[in-house]
Structures are given as C-alpha cells and as structure tokens.
Write a protein that holds these residues in place. Structure first.
Motif, PDB file in Angstrom:
ATOM      1  N   GLY A 111     -54.252 -15.038  -7.937  1.00 54.02           N
ATOM      2  CA  GLY A 111     -54.717 -13.667  -7.758  1.00 54.02           C
ATOM      3  C   GLY A 111     -56.187 -13.604  -7.433  1.00 54.02           C
ATOM      4  O   GLY A 111     -56.866 -12.610  -7.701  1.00 54.02           O
ATOM      5  N   MET A 112     -56.692 -14.684  -6.835  1.00 58.09           N
ATOM      6  CA  MET A 112     -58.111 -14.788  -6.479  1.00 58.09           C
ATOM      7  C   MET A 112     -58.218 -14.957  -4.969  1.00 58.09           C
ATOM      8  O   MET A 112     -57.576 -15.842  -4.396  1.00 58.09           O
ATOM      9  N   GLY A 113     -59.022 -14.109  -4.317  1.00 57.22           N
ATOM     10  CA  GLY A 113     -59.070 -14.056  -2.868  1.00 57.22           C
ATOM     11  C   GLY A 113     -59.621 -15.318  -2.232  1.00 57.22           C
ATOM     12  O   GLY A 113     -60.794 -15.647  -2.409  1.00 57.22           O
ATOM     13  N   TYR A 114     -58.801 -15.996  -1.457  1.00 60.31           N
ATOM     14  CA  TYR A 114     -59.223 -17.205  -0.767  1.00 60.31           C
ATOM     15  C   TYR A 114     -60.288 -16.891   0.278  1.00 60.31           C
ATOM     16  O   TYR A 114     -61.280 -17.619   0.394  1.00 60.31           O
ATOM     17  N   GLY A 115     -60.104 -15.816   1.047  1.00 58.44           N
ATOM     18  CA  GLY A 115     -61.072 -15.472   2.081  1.00 58.44           C
ATOM     19  C   GLY A 115     -62.434 -15.129   1.504  1.00 58.44           C
ATOM     20  O   GLY A 115     -63.469 -15.591   1.992  1.00 58.44           O
ATOM     21  N   TRP A 116     -62.448 -14.315   0.451  1.00 59.38           N
ATOM     22  CA  TRP A 116     -63.714 -13.943  -0.199  1.00 59.38           C
ATOM     23  C   TRP A 116     -64.419 -15.178  -0.740  1.00 59.38           C
ATOM     24  O   TRP A 116     -65.604 -15.394  -0.487  1.00 59.38           O
ATOM     25  N   TRP A 117     -63.675 -15.996  -1.492  1.00 59.41           N
ATOM     26  CA  TRP A 117     -64.302 -17.158  -2.100  1.00 59.41           C
ATOM     27  C   TRP A 117     -64.804 -18.129  -1.043  1.00 59.41           C
ATOM     28  O   TRP A 117     -65.901 -18.679  -1.161  1.00 59.41           O
ATOM     29  N   ASN A 118     -64.009 -18.349   0.001  1.00 61.19           N
ATOM     30  CA  ASN A 118     -64.373 -19.333   1.006  1.00 61.19           C
ATOM     31  C   ASN A 118     -65.654 -18.930   1.737  1.00 61.19           C
ATOM     32  O   ASN A 118     -66.534 -19.762   1.979  1.00 61.19           O
ATOM     33  N   ASP A 119     -65.775 -17.654   2.099  1.00 64.17           N
ATOM     34  CA  ASP A 119     -66.996 -17.179   2.759  1.00 64.17           C
ATOM     35  C   ASP A 119     -68.211 -17.373   1.864  1.00 64.17           C
ATOM     36  O   ASP A 119     -69.257 -17.871   2.295  1.00 64.17           O
ATOM     37  N   LYS A 120     -68.062 -16.963   0.626  1.00 64.21           N
ATOM     38  CA  LYS A 120     -69.166 -17.064  -0.337  1.00 64.21           C
ATOM     39  C   LYS A 120     -69.547 -18.522  -0.574  1.00 64.21           C
ATOM     40  O   LYS A 120     -70.731 -18.883  -0.588  1.00 64.21           O
ATOM     41  N   HIS A 121     -68.552 -19.365  -0.748  1.00 62.46           N
ATOM     42  CA  HIS A 121     -68.813 -20.759  -1.081  1.00 62.46           C
ATOM     43  C   HIS A 121     -69.427 -21.509   0.099  1.00 62.46           C
ATOM     44  O   HIS A 121     -70.297 -22.373  -0.098  1.00 62.46           O
ATOM     45  N   ASN A 122     -69.016 -21.192   1.299  1.00 64.67           N
ATOM     46  CA  ASN A 122     -69.607 -21.844   2.474  1.00 64.67           C
ATOM     47  C   ASN A 122     -71.075 -21.463   2.636  1.00 64.67           C
ATOM     48  O   ASN A 122     -71.898 -22.289   3.059  1.00 64.67           O
ATOM     49  N   ARG A 123     -71.425 -20.218   2.310  1.00 63.55           N
ATOM     50  CA  ARG A 123     -72.845 -19.822   2.364  1.00 63.55           C
ATOM     51  C   ARG A 123     -73.643 -20.559   1.296  1.00 63.55           C
ATOM     52  O   ARG A 123     -74.806 -20.918   1.514  1.00 63.55           O
ATOM     53  N   HIS A 124     -73.018 -20.800   0.158  1.00 61.71           N
ATOM     54  CA  HIS A 124     -73.678 -21.591  -0.880  1.00 61.71           C
ATOM     55  C   HIS A 124     -73.939 -23.006  -0.387  1.00 61.71           C
ATOM     56  O   HIS A 124     -75.037 -23.559  -0.569  1.00 61.71           O
ATOM     57  N   LEU A 186     -61.764  -7.015  -0.379  1.00 59.52           N
ATOM     58  CA  LEU A 186     -60.639  -6.874   0.543  1.00 59.52           C
ATOM     59  C   LEU A 186     -60.958  -5.980   1.734  1.00 59.52           C
ATOM     60  O   LEU A 186     -60.576  -6.266   2.870  1.00 59.52           O
ATOM     61  N   ARG A 187     -61.668  -4.884   1.488  1.00 63.56           N
ATOM     62  CA  ARG A 187     -61.955  -3.953   2.586  1.00 63.56           C
ATOM     63  C   ARG A 187     -62.891  -4.553   3.626  1.00 63.56           C
ATOM     64  O   ARG A 187     -62.986  -4.032   4.744  1.00 63.56           O
ATOM     65  N   ARG A 188     -63.570  -5.640   3.268  1.00 65.63           N
ATOM     66  CA  ARG A 188     -64.466  -6.288   4.223  1.00 65.63           C
ATOM     67  C   ARG A 188     -63.771  -7.399   5.006  1.00 65.63           C
ATOM     68  O   ARG A 188     -64.358  -7.973   5.913  1.00 65.63           O
ATOM     69  N   ARG A 189     -62.535  -7.706   4.660  1.00 63.11           N
ATOM     70  CA  ARG A 189     -61.782  -8.718   5.385  1.00 63.11           C
ATOM     71  C   ARG A 189     -61.350  -8.167   6.744  1.00 63.11           C
ATOM     72  O   ARG A 189     -61.090  -6.971   6.885  1.00 63.11           O
ATOM     73  N   PRO A 190     -61.227  -9.022   7.768  1.00 60.72           N
ATOM     74  CA  PRO A 190     -60.619  -8.580   9.032  1.00 60.72           C
ATOM     75  C   PRO A 190     -59.224  -8.016   8.761  1.00 60.72           C
ATOM     76  O   PRO A 190     -58.539  -8.472   7.830  1.00 60.72           O
ATOM     77  N   PRO A 191     -58.779  -7.016   9.520  1.00 65.21           N
ATOM     78  CA  PRO A 191     -57.514  -6.319   9.220  1.00 65.21           C
ATOM     79  C   PRO A 191     -56.324  -7.245   8.981  1.00 65.21           C
ATOM     80  O   PRO A 191     -55.561  -7.060   8.028  1.00 65.21           O
ATOM     81  N   ARG A 192     -56.143  -8.262   9.847  1.00 69.75           N
ATOM     82  CA  ARG A 192     -54.991  -9.151   9.673  1.00 69.75           C
ATOM     83  C   ARG A 192     -55.102  -9.958   8.388  1.00 69.75           C
ATOM     84  O   ARG A 192     -54.120 -10.083   7.638  1.00 69.75           O
ATOM     85  N   ASP A 193     -56.295 -10.508   8.121  1.00 74.77           N
ATOM     86  CA  ASP A 193     -56.493 -11.266   6.882  1.00 74.77           C
ATOM     87  C   ASP A 193     -56.321 -10.378   5.660  1.00 74.77           C
ATOM     88  O   ASP A 193     -55.751 -10.797   4.648  1.00 74.77           O
ATOM     89  N   ARG A 194     -56.814  -9.145   5.761  1.00 77.38           N
ATOM     90  CA  ARG A 194     -56.710  -8.204   4.639  1.00 77.38           C
ATOM     91  C   ARG A 194     -55.242  -7.942   4.309  1.00 77.38           C
ATOM     92  O   ARG A 194     -54.858  -7.921   3.124  1.00 77.38           O
ATOM     93  N   ALA A 195     -54.424  -7.760   5.333  1.00 73.81           N
ATOM     94  CA  ALA A 195     -53.006  -7.473   5.100  1.00 73.81           C
ATOM     95  C   ALA A 195     -52.315  -8.655   4.436  1.00 73.81           C
ATOM     96  O   ALA A 195     -51.549  -8.491   3.470  1.00 73.81           O
TER      97      ALA A 195
END
Length: 344
Positions: A111-124, A186-195
C-alpha cells in the motif's frame, strides 16, 4: 560532533576518480544481474507472507494473534527492499519487468506508492545529503541542520529541540506516514500511472481489511493493524537511519563534487555479518549502493573491498561503523542540530 560536516570543494583531478573503479567492477562481472538470487528471494518472501497470513486466520480469535504482527512487519520490510531493488533496476534487465515488480511489492503488497517513492529516492541518490536538493534532508517532522532548526515554531520547534530522544518513538508513525504521502502524491502522477497505482492501492486496502475482519473481531483488528504498521515503520526507519545522518551535508552553493566523492563522503557503511546484511536489506553497504545503484544486492559485499582500497589510494575518507555506533552517530548529529533551541 558538529551538526553538519560541510566540506570544501575537492581539488580538481585529471579524469574521473570513479572511472577506474567502475571499470574494475565491470571486469569482475559485478554489474551483471542475479536472476536466481532474486527468484529465490521473491519466492521465499511470498511464501513466508502467505504462511504468516494463514497464521493470522488461524489465531484470529485470540489476542495471541498480535504476536504475528512482528514477523509480518519484518516480512513487509523484506517486501520493501525488493521494491527498492526493482526501482534501481537491480533485478531484471528490462525496465518494464522491474516496474511491475515494484508496483506489486510496493502498491499491491504494502500500500506504498512505487512511483512516489521511486521519484523521491532517485532525487536523493542524485544529490545525497545535499541541502536544497535531497528530499531526505528537507524540513519535515525532523530537521537536519541548525539553519532549519532555528526556523521552527510552536510544536515543530519542540520536536526539533528534542528530536534525538524522540527519533525512535517517531519512527513508529513512519508506516502510516508513508501511506499518507502515497495518497497525497497520487494526483501528481501522470494519468495512466495514477490509474494503475490507484487500482493497486485500493486492492491492497480491500484485501488487508478483508483479511483482518475475516480473521478477528473489529477491536482486535484495529490493534493488530496499528501494531503492524508501527513495527513496520520502526523497522524501515532503523534500516535507513544509519546511512547518511551525521555525514557531510554539502550546501547548495555551487560546489561541484565528482560522483565518487559526492556519494562516498555523504554515506556510511554499517559493519556486520550476514545477519546485518539480511536485517538491513543490503543497505548497510550504503557507499557501494550509492556508487553502483543498479548493482544487484548480493554483489555489494563483493565490491566493498575494491571501493575501500580505491578510496584509500585517493585519500578519500571511507566511513564505517557498527550498527549501534551508526545509530549513536546519527543521534548525536540530531542532538547537535537542536542545540540552539535548547540554549534559547
């Protein structure tokens, strides 16, 4: 220990300091994929999760079921580490396969967003511990520099003032915070990824609630869920805390560090054996992981002697500590950051 270890820009050298090390790692085959290792790891983790949930269904009528929140939290930590490796393209050669593995282990199982975490972690990874660029040292519930601390007001100021002693208790909330951040992003994800992620997150929530309510009364289910998420957050926090806290924090002043120094000087390895490797999911080889983010987890301990020797030849400090000492160093840093507030 000072609250930050801001280092002067390193002297210019001819060529890349990292290139010889990268070439050596390639020659040793350490960047090659380890499909067999990850198949075994993923299979064992899935079976262990299934057995644990079966135990929950069997013991759900008794308060003894709460004991199973402990192995479930640990196994969820293993699941998060698999998602972490997928995000770094460590598991499969094809990016799409890694993404599917990340979505399954992140969104569906945790229940943890892969897209959110991946973006954040790559910037780290791009700018570890770099104030103004690394999201992991942004101002949040905790602060990481005195400049951040003195700007806090109200209850946030109280937290910054006492953050060293509150750090581990606050980690008990991390499991919940990760899910809140996922939904907010979630609202910041691209539409397809968000769905896609919304469907997987909804499936996780429905499955988790259904399992608990099928196994046990509502009151027990609530206590189990709280305990499970608190221990999961504590486990993840204890795995990530030793890696960078108390290490160099470059200021956003235009300094240009080469890849090797940017990663080595801001990271710390944790000494230990196979048990430490397992408990920390390979993140105890933090320096090596930052230098070679796509390197499969079992190769990190193999490349460590090469990295250590290379840093010694260059005169670049290579930080290592035992597990308890790594926590102590991180806590001393947090305590020093809050010093101006305690003297106010």
């Amino acid at each position: 220990m000072p609250p930050t270890s801001t280092l002067a820009a390193p002297p210019r050298t001819k060529g890349s300091e990292f290139a010889p090390l990268l070439r050596l790692a390639k020659e040793r085959g350490l960047l090659g994929r380890r499909a067999g290792y990850y198949i075994r790891t993923i299979t064992f983790n899935a079976l262990a999760l299934a057995v644990t949930w079966a135990g929950v269904l069997v013991l759900g009528g008794s308060w003894w079921v709460l004991l199973l929140a402990v192995p479930l939290a640990v196994l969820c930590g293993r699941t998060a580490f698999i998602g972490h490796d997928a995000g770094h393209q460590q598991i499969a050669r094809r990016r799409g396969v890694n993404r599917v593995l990340g979505l399954v282990h992140g969104d569906l199982l945790l229940g943890m967003g892969y897209g959110w975490w991946n973006d954040k972690h790559n910037r780290h990874h791009a700018n570890p511990n770099h104030v103004g660029k690394d999201p992991d040292v942004e101002v949040g519930a905790l602060v990481w520099s005195r400049a951040q601390a003195v700007q806090r007001e109200g209850f946030a100021r109280f937290l910054a003032k006492h953050q060293a002693r509150l750090f581990f208790p606050m980690l008990l909330l991390e499991g919940f915070a990760l899910k809140v951040a996922t939904v907010q992003d979630l609202r910041r994800r691209p539409p397809r990824d968000r769905a896609v992620e919304a469907v997987l997150l909804a499936a996780h929530l429905a499955g988790y609630v259904a399992l608990l309510l099928t196994a046990m009364p509502v009151g027990t289910a609530v206590v189990f869920a709280v305990l499970h998420h608190a221990l999961f957050g504590l486990h993840l926090g204890c795995s990530f805390a030793p890696n960078h806290k108390g290490m160099a924090m470059p200021e956003d002043d235009g300094q240009r560090w080469g890849h090797l120094r940017r990663q080595v000087l801001t990271s710390r390895d944790v000494r230990g054996g196979r048990a430490t490797d397992w408990f920390l999911g390979g993140l105890n080889y933090q320096i090596e992981h930052h230098l070679f983010p796509s390197m499969p987890r079992p190769h990190l301990r193999l490349v460590q002697p090469l990295v250590r020797e290379h840093c010694q030849r260059l005169g670049v400090p290579y930080a290592e500590a035992g597990l308890m000492e790594s926590y102590a160093q991180a806590l001393r840093h947090m305590h020093a950051v809050g010093a101006p507030l305690r003297g106010a």
